[in-house]
Design a protein around this motif. Structure first.
Motif, PDB file in Angstrom:
ATOM      1  N   VAL A 257       5.713  29.062  49.591  1.00 13.16           N
ATOM      2  CA  VAL A 257       6.590  29.791  49.077  1.00 13.16           C
ATOM      3  C   VAL A 257       6.651  31.110  49.776  1.00 13.16           C
ATOM      4  CG1 VAL A 257       7.133  30.802  46.582  1.00 13.16           C
ATOM      5  CG2 VAL A 257       6.275  28.745  46.887  1.00 13.16           C
ATOM      6  N   TYR A 298      11.150  32.863  41.906  1.00 15.13           N
ATOM      7  CA  TYR A 298      10.309  31.665  41.296  1.00 15.13           C
ATOM      8  C   TYR A 298       8.693  31.856  42.158  1.00 15.13           C
ATOM      9  CZ  TYR A 298       8.367  27.147  42.420  1.00 15.13           C
ATOM     10  OH  TYR A 298       7.030  25.490  42.530  1.00 15.13           O
ATOM     11  N   ALA A 302       5.737  31.743  39.737  1.00 16.42           N
ATOM     12  CA  ALA A 302       4.350  30.935  39.666  1.00 16.42           C
ATOM     13  C   ALA A 302       3.359  31.916  39.753  1.00 16.42           C
ATOM     14  CB  ALA A 302       4.490  30.585  40.896  1.00 16.42           C
TER      15      ALA A 302
END
Length: 359
Positions: A257, A298, A302
């Motif tokens: 990520v 995101y 997360a």
């Protein structure tokens, strides 16, 4: 005479008093390039005549040399080696200091080892992570910047008045909030998060201040200074792109990520550089800004979810198991230097305190 008699009596009494024992304790950290010749030292006054490993350990803890996370080994001169104090059986080995005085002190050589991360339990964090709010700020301001760019390409796509809140949000959300997140991450020894967020925050503080001056105060007033300068932006964005590429290289050992977010930023900046000469790349910049905003959001979701649930409820695809934060990588600067400082400072201060209590 009376004075001569008193003098002889005083000498007789002093001769009968026990001589104060003394041992020189030399200690050093077990680090590459550090040896006994670089050791610090402290005098141990009145140690037990027959000293055991338990006595040595208690003394080292008393003066602050031996602390949590540090193990100590004592040198055995007979065998030319070091042995851990916990492993040295007091019934099998003692150190005889009965004949050692301040004029002829005994000697103990101590080697200290700081336990590695795998040997100690993870300490409780002194503050929570601010990475989620930093990622949200990045997501929000990049999305707003895409809307501003779209308004310059297509009239009536976004109301001109949108520039008013954008300038303020660029300064406070994009700039100040990310800078604040970076400062908090520095207190957690998160070298990566501190570097990224403080830099991003300062970049957006500069952009936000420029937007505020041009939107609210119509500055600068000289038309030439208000013209778009592609080459000037090229120099600025080139430095930022190089900075981003260094960050990207670090994410390759963190999690996917992080790599995705930093990768989008790098490509977005390249599009921003080229868009100064081509409108087509400006559209590409808008598309990449939307992708970056989505990836950052995101990461925010997360990071926040996983922190609250204390597990990886939302996948971040870490390269290593311990790299479970989006913008998290610990630095090494808090290991050796503070320990050396504490060993030298505490040993002296606690010894003086012990001496005052004896008096």
């Amino acid at each position: 005479s009376t004075l001569a008699i008193l003098a002889r009596l005083s000498l007789s009494v002093m001769a009968q008093l026990p001589t104060q024992r003394a041992v020189l304790v030399r200690y050093f950290l077990d680090r590459p390039g550090v040896s006994l010749e670089m050791a610090s030292s402290i005098f141990w006054t009145n140690p037990p005549g027959r000293c055991t490993s338990v006595d040595i350990k208690n003394y080292l803890q008393e003066v602050g040399i031996l602390d949590e996370g540090i193990t100590a080994q004592v040198r055995l001169d007979d065998f030319q080696c070091y042995m851990g104090l916990d492993a040295l059986d007091p019934a099998l080995k003692t150190f005889d200091f009965r004949d050692n005085t301040a004029a002829n002190p005994g000697r103990l050589d101590i080697r200290l080892t700081i336990a590695g991360p795998e040997e100690t339990s993870k300490p409780a964090a002194s503050s929570c992570t601010m990475a989620p709010v930093g990622l949200f700020a990045l997501s929000m301001i990049v999305g707003m910047e895409a809307a501003m760019t779209l308004s310059r390409l297509r009239d009536n796509s976004v109301e001109p008045s949108f520039a008013v809140p954008f300038a303020v949000y660029a300064f406070w959300i994009g700039g100040f909030l990310q800078l604040l997140a970076g400062i908090f991450e520095a207190t957690r020894n998160n070298i990566y998060g501190a570097t990224a967020f403080t830099a991003f925050g300062c970049f957006w503080l500069a952009n936000g201040l420029q937007f505020i001056l041009t939107t609210y105060y119509a500055l600068p007033q000289d038309p030439e200074l208000r013209e778009h300068q592609p080459w000037g932006h090229l120099i600025k964005d080139a430095y930022i792109t190089l900075f981003i590429l260094v960050l990207f290289a670090q994410t390759l050992s963190m999690n996917r990520v992080s790599s995705l977010i930093i990768g989008f930023i790098a490509i977005w900046l390249v599009m921003a550089i080229i868009s100064g000469w081509s409108e087509g790349f400006t559209w590409a910049k808008i598309i990449l800004a939307c992708c970056l905003s989505a990836a950052s959001f995101y990461g925010f979701a997360a990071e926040l979810t996983n922190e609250i649930r204390h597990k990886e409820a939302v996948c971040m695809w870490p390269v290593k198991k311990e790299m479970d934060e989006v913008f998290g990588a610990a630095g090494k600067g808090r290991a050796l230097q503070p320990t050396l400082f504490q060993l030298r400072r505490l040993s002296g201060s606690r010894q003086k305190k012990a001496q005052r209590e004896e008096i």
